[in-house]
Motif scaffolding. Structure first.
Motif, mmCIF file in Angstrom:
data_model
loop_
_atom_site.group_PDB
_atom_site.id
_atom_site.type_symbol
_atom_site.label_atom_id
_atom_site.label_comp_id
_atom_site.label_asym_id
_atom_site.label_seq_id
_atom_site.Cartn_x
_atom_site.Cartn_y
_atom_site.Cartn_z
ATOM 1 N N VAL A 227 75.346 25.312 62.001
ATOM 2 C CA VAL A 227 75.461 25.529 63.446
ATOM 3 C C VAL A 227 74.214 25.023 64.158
ATOM 4 O O VAL A 227 74.293 24.326 65.178
ATOM 5 C CB VAL A 227 75.691 27.027 63.752
ATOM 6 N N LEU A 228 73.056 25.359 63.626
ATOM 7 C CA LEU A 228 71.799 24.948 64.247
ATOM 8 C C LEU A 228 71.661 23.431 64.248
ATOM 9 O O LEU A 228 71.252 22.838 65.251
ATOM 10 C CB LEU A 228 70.623 25.582 63.501
ATOM 11 N N ALA A 229 72.022 22.783 63.148
ATOM 12 C CA ALA A 229 71.935 21.322 63.090
ATOM 13 C C ALA A 229 72.840 20.680 64.134
ATOM 14 O O ALA A 229 72.436 19.746 64.842
ATOM 15 C CB ALA A 229 72.303 20.837 61.691
ATOM 16 N N ILE A 259 83.485 34.204 64.542
ATOM 17 C CA ILE A 259 83.726 34.844 65.836
ATOM 18 C C ILE A 259 84.672 36.034 65.704
ATOM 19 O O ILE A 259 84.428 37.109 66.274
ATOM 20 C CB ILE A 259 84.282 33.812 66.838
ATOM 21 N N ASN A 260 85.751 35.857 64.949
ATOM 22 C CA ASN A 260 86.803 36.876 64.884
ATOM 23 C C ASN A 260 86.664 37.855 63.731
ATOM 24 O O ASN A 260 87.199 38.966 63.811
ATOM 25 C CB ASN A 260 88.177 36.195 64.775
ATOM 26 N N VAL A 270 77.654 30.349 69.067
ATOM 27 C CA VAL A 270 78.657 29.484 68.434
ATOM 28 C C VAL A 270 79.680 29.024 69.473
ATOM 29 O O VAL A 270 80.065 27.849 69.509
ATOM 30 C CB VAL A 270 79.340 30.206 67.253
ATOM 31 N N LEU A 271 80.118 29.925 70.328
ATOM 32 C CA LEU A 271 81.070 29.555 71.386
ATOM 33 C C LEU A 271 80.469 28.522 72.345
ATOM 34 O O LEU A 271 81.156 27.573 72.754
ATOM 35 C CB LEU A 271 81.500 30.800 72.162
ATOM 36 N N ASP A 272 79.209 28.704 72.699
ATOM 37 C CA ASP A 272 78.549 27.726 73.570
ATOM 38 C C ASP A 272 78.503 26.356 72.907
ATOM 39 O O ASP A 272 78.684 25.321 73.575
ATOM 40 C CB ASP A 272 77.131 28.193 73.908
ATOM 41 N N LEU A 273 78.244 26.330 71.600
ATOM 42 C CA LEU A 273 78.229 25.067 70.879
ATOM 43 C C LEU A 273 79.612 24.410 70.894
ATOM 44 O O LEU A 273 79.731 23.193 71.091
ATOM 45 C CB LEU A 273 77.771 25.293 69.439
#
Length: 468
Positions: A227-229, A259-260, A270-273
């Motif tokens: 996620v960070l990458a 998320i769920n 994560v949603l923003d990404l």
């Protein structure tokens, strides 16, 4: 032989003006370019940028929500609308899914008809399912399919069927260990293999995480490194074809599970990404309904077969009407071929017809006029993918600039490169990729800056000996 009709004078002036602006922007972006090793674990790479950009992502331990399904939750509303939409788009019904004996259609069947007969058939198929191991070459195996089946079965089986489910889960446990051994080492390449392994490992871990909490924590940290990458690049450095064919769907499944299905602290992040990734698809779409070329690209820049399933999944997770609008655009563009035939079980899981797009009956991007800005930068200060357009219509101009670091071995040496599209390609990328990584034309031309629209600075005594 007749001469080609010259361009109108105003177009020549416009193109020269664009070229001047782009050259200035390219020099500026070139100065921002940072070097980076491509064959390191994601965490090491991400940290080199996150320290500079002032971002971090730390969630050392994680727990699952109490009840399954955790990857794709049960339908709570819109069931009839979903059935009608699948029937309209693909002429498929719940009865069709339930008549099949392969695991993917059975997963779709359970969404609509979890009868005793269908549950027993699903258990039988799960017990006979042969998993393939992951490896370092970018193949993350097929265990994620079995994980989806277990996720749907867990809340609907009875006590007698628990023993059968436990045998199926044992396959997931073995596959998860295989993934984690590869991830914990340093051999998996950054974008080609490690990213997919991390996503698949987390999907598997949400199935057996309660029984194996340490493995869940390990998988979680690898997933958050991925996620960070991706947060740093906000785009796929390897080229759109590699993303849309192989990497996007597993990552979205893992994101959905995070998320769920968990108590994770980084859900909004994560949603923003996912919002940024979704916008990247839209902005990179040229007025001629193709993705602007970057890196080693292939045929699916035509937006057929692969792209809509990814956009529909992003719509489901973000609930953003902008992405529902882009999905409708893909549907108008390619009809039922917007989903590859073998993927048409997927809408039963994550297509959400309750998220309404803007407008209808359109086959270009002009619907986004007034909805989205005409300029955007993805991966600012790192990947620096710049897109500029005069508007969203088919007759508007489109400019793409690449001005960032080299993250991946399928990237090209293109920092400062730009392309211009106005009714047709005007200034183009001369690179061609024919799915042959070591082809001499790729190594000696397409990969290198000489195939780009870029400043070339000859170095005294320079000798080019490409190997990647």
């Amino acid at each position: 032989m007749p001469l080609k009709k010259p361009l109108p004078f105003f177009q020549i002036i416009l193109i020269n003006f664009y070229a001047f602006i782009i050259a200035i922007a390219s020099i500026y972006l070139l100065l921002l370019n940072k070097s980076i090793q491509t064959e390191q674990p994601i965490l090491k790479v991400a940290n080199s940028y996150s320290n500079e950009l002032g971002i971090s992502l730390i969630d050392p331990s994680i727990s699952l929500v109490k009840n399954a399904p955790r990857i794709i939750p049960n339908l709570t509303s819109g069931r009839t609308l979903l059935i009608d939409s699948i029937k309209k788009d693909f002429n498929l019904t719940p009865e069709y899914y339930c008549s099949k004996n392969n695991v993917k259609n059975i997963i779709a069947c359970l969404r609509f008809s979890p009868t005793v007969a269908n549950i027993n058939k699903a258990l039988k198929v799960g017990l006979s399912f042969n998993t393939s191991p992951a490896n370092l070459n970018g193949n993350a195996g097929n265990s994620w399919i079995l994980a989806l089946l277990i996720d749907q079965l867990t809340p609907i089986i009875d006590d007698v069927q628990q023993n059968q489910l436990a045998k199926i889960k044992a396959k997931i446990s073995k596959a998860l260990n295989n993934h984690l051994v590869l991830l914990d080492g340093d051999s998996a390449s950054l974008w080609h293999g490690r990213f997919s392994l991390a996503a698949n490992a987390f999907i598997l871990a949400t199935i057996v995480g309660n029984e194996e909490p340490i493995a869940l924590d390990r998988a979680n940290n690898h997933f958050l490194d991925a996620v960070l990458a991706l947060e740093i690049t906000e785009a796929w450095p390897n080229g759109y074809n590699y993303w849309i064919n192989n990497r996007a769907f597993p990552f979205l499944l893992a994101s959905s599970a995070y998320i769920n299905g968990t108590q994770g602290k980084e859900k909004q992040r994560v949603l923003d990404l996912l919002e940024r990734i979704g916008l990247w698809h839209i902005y990179m779409t040229r007025p001629d309904n193709r993705i602007a070329s970057i890196g080693d690209d292939g045929p699916r820049v035509d937006l057929k077969d692969e792209s809509r399933k990814v956009i529909d999944f992003i719509t489901y997770l973000t609930q953003n009407p902008i992405f529902a609008t882009y999905s409708e655009y893909l549907k108008q563009l390619h009809g039922n071929e917007s989903y590859y035939r073998g993927y048409r079980w997927m809408p039963a899981l994550f297509y959400d017809p309750t998220v309404k797009g803007v407008g209808e009956n359109f086959d270009d991007l002009s619907v986004f006029n007034g909805l989205l800005p005409t300029t955007e930068i993805f991966g600012k200060d790192a990947y620096n993918q710049v897109v500029m357009r005069s508007g969203w219509g088919r007759d508007d101009s489109f400019i793409q600039i690449r001005g960032g670091a080299n993250f991946s071995h399928h990237q090209h040496y293109d920092a400062g490169h730009f392309t211009v599209f106005y009714k047709k390609p005007i200034i183009v990328d001369a690179a061609v990729y024919s799915d042959n990584y070591f082809k001499p034309s790729r190594l000696n031309f397409s990969l290198r800056s000489v195939s780009k629209n870029i400043l070339l600075l000859p170095m005294s005594g320079e000798s080019v000996n490409p190997n990647r």
